[in-house]
Motif scaffolding. Structure first.
Motif, PDB file in Angstrom:
ATOM      1  N   PHE A  57       0.850  -1.189   0.000  1.00 50.69           N
ATOM      2  CA  PHE A  57       0.000   0.000   0.000  1.00 50.69           C
ATOM      3  C   PHE A  57       0.880   1.231   0.000  1.00 50.69           C
ATOM      4  O   PHE A  57       1.889   1.276   0.706  1.00 50.69           O
ATOM      5  CB  PHE A  57      -0.880   0.054   1.253  1.00 50.69           C
ATOM      6  N   ARG A  61      -2.297   6.101   0.555  1.00 52.76           N
ATOM      7  CA  ARG A  61      -3.528   5.301   0.627  1.00 52.76           C
ATOM      8  C   ARG A  61      -3.835   4.883   2.062  1.00 52.76           C
ATOM      9  O   ARG A  61      -4.979   4.977   2.520  1.00 52.76           O
ATOM     10  CB  ARG A  61      -3.418   4.070  -0.265  1.00 52.76           C
ATOM     11  N   SER A  64      -5.041   7.850   4.067  1.00 51.99           N
ATOM     12  CA  SER A  64      -6.387   8.253   3.664  1.00 51.99           C
ATOM     13  C   SER A  64      -7.449   7.279   4.157  1.00 51.99           C
ATOM     14  O   SER A  64      -8.454   7.674   4.746  1.00 51.99           O
ATOM     15  CB  SER A  64      -6.447   8.372   2.138  1.00 51.99           C
ATOM     16  N   GLU A  65      -7.232   5.990   3.920  1.00 44.64           N
ATOM     17  CA  GLU A  65      -8.247   4.996   4.295  1.00 44.64           C
ATOM     18  C   GLU A  65      -8.390   4.842   5.807  1.00 44.64           C
ATOM     19  O   GLU A  65      -9.489   4.606   6.299  1.00 44.64           O
ATOM     20  CB  GLU A  65      -7.938   3.657   3.634  1.00 44.64           C
TER      21      GLU A  65
END
Length: 127
Positions: A57, A61, A64-65
């Motif tokens: 990842f 990402r 953010s997630e």
């Protein structure tokens, strides 16, 4: 070899190259975590030893997630095998003010902190 001749710092060139650069491998009984860079982008590689499955990842990402703003490479491992990264209060407050979505539980902690506080420990593992 050319970039590192005469003790020159080759790290900036390596980070901008298409080569994979990583700084440390973190391992517990169940998994590995390997932070690495490719073309100035940081990634986190995870390997689940039991399932024999790997994941990769980008740092962006994950941030953010998970809605955690910004975090660093692991700085250690807990006794039960979870990875530990640092969240810097001042940076997270700045990101929140500029519109980044921060997890509600993390925001509760940040509301009672300031720029000069110690980092928040972010403890995580593969499930």
């Amino acid at each position: 070899m050319e970039k590192s001749a005469n003790n020159r710092n080759y790290i900036p060139n390596l980070l901008e190259s298409p080569y994979i650069a990583f700084y440390h491998v973190y391992e517990n009984d169940q998994s590995f975590c390997v932070p690495y860079y490719v073309n100035k982008t940081m990634y986190f590689g995870f390997y689940d030893k039991q399932r024999k499955v790997s994941y990769s990842f980008s740092q962006e990402r994950l941030q953010s997630e998970l809605q955690i703003g910004a975090f660093s490479s692991p700085s250690g491992i807990t006794q039960d095998g979870a990875f530990i990264s640092l969240l810097r209060s001042g940076l997270l407050l700045q990101l929140h003010e500029s519109g980044s979505k921060i997890n509600d539980d993390l925001m509760k902690i940040l509301e009672n902190s300031n720029e000069d506080d110690n980092p928040i420990l972010f403890i995580y593992s593969l499930k």
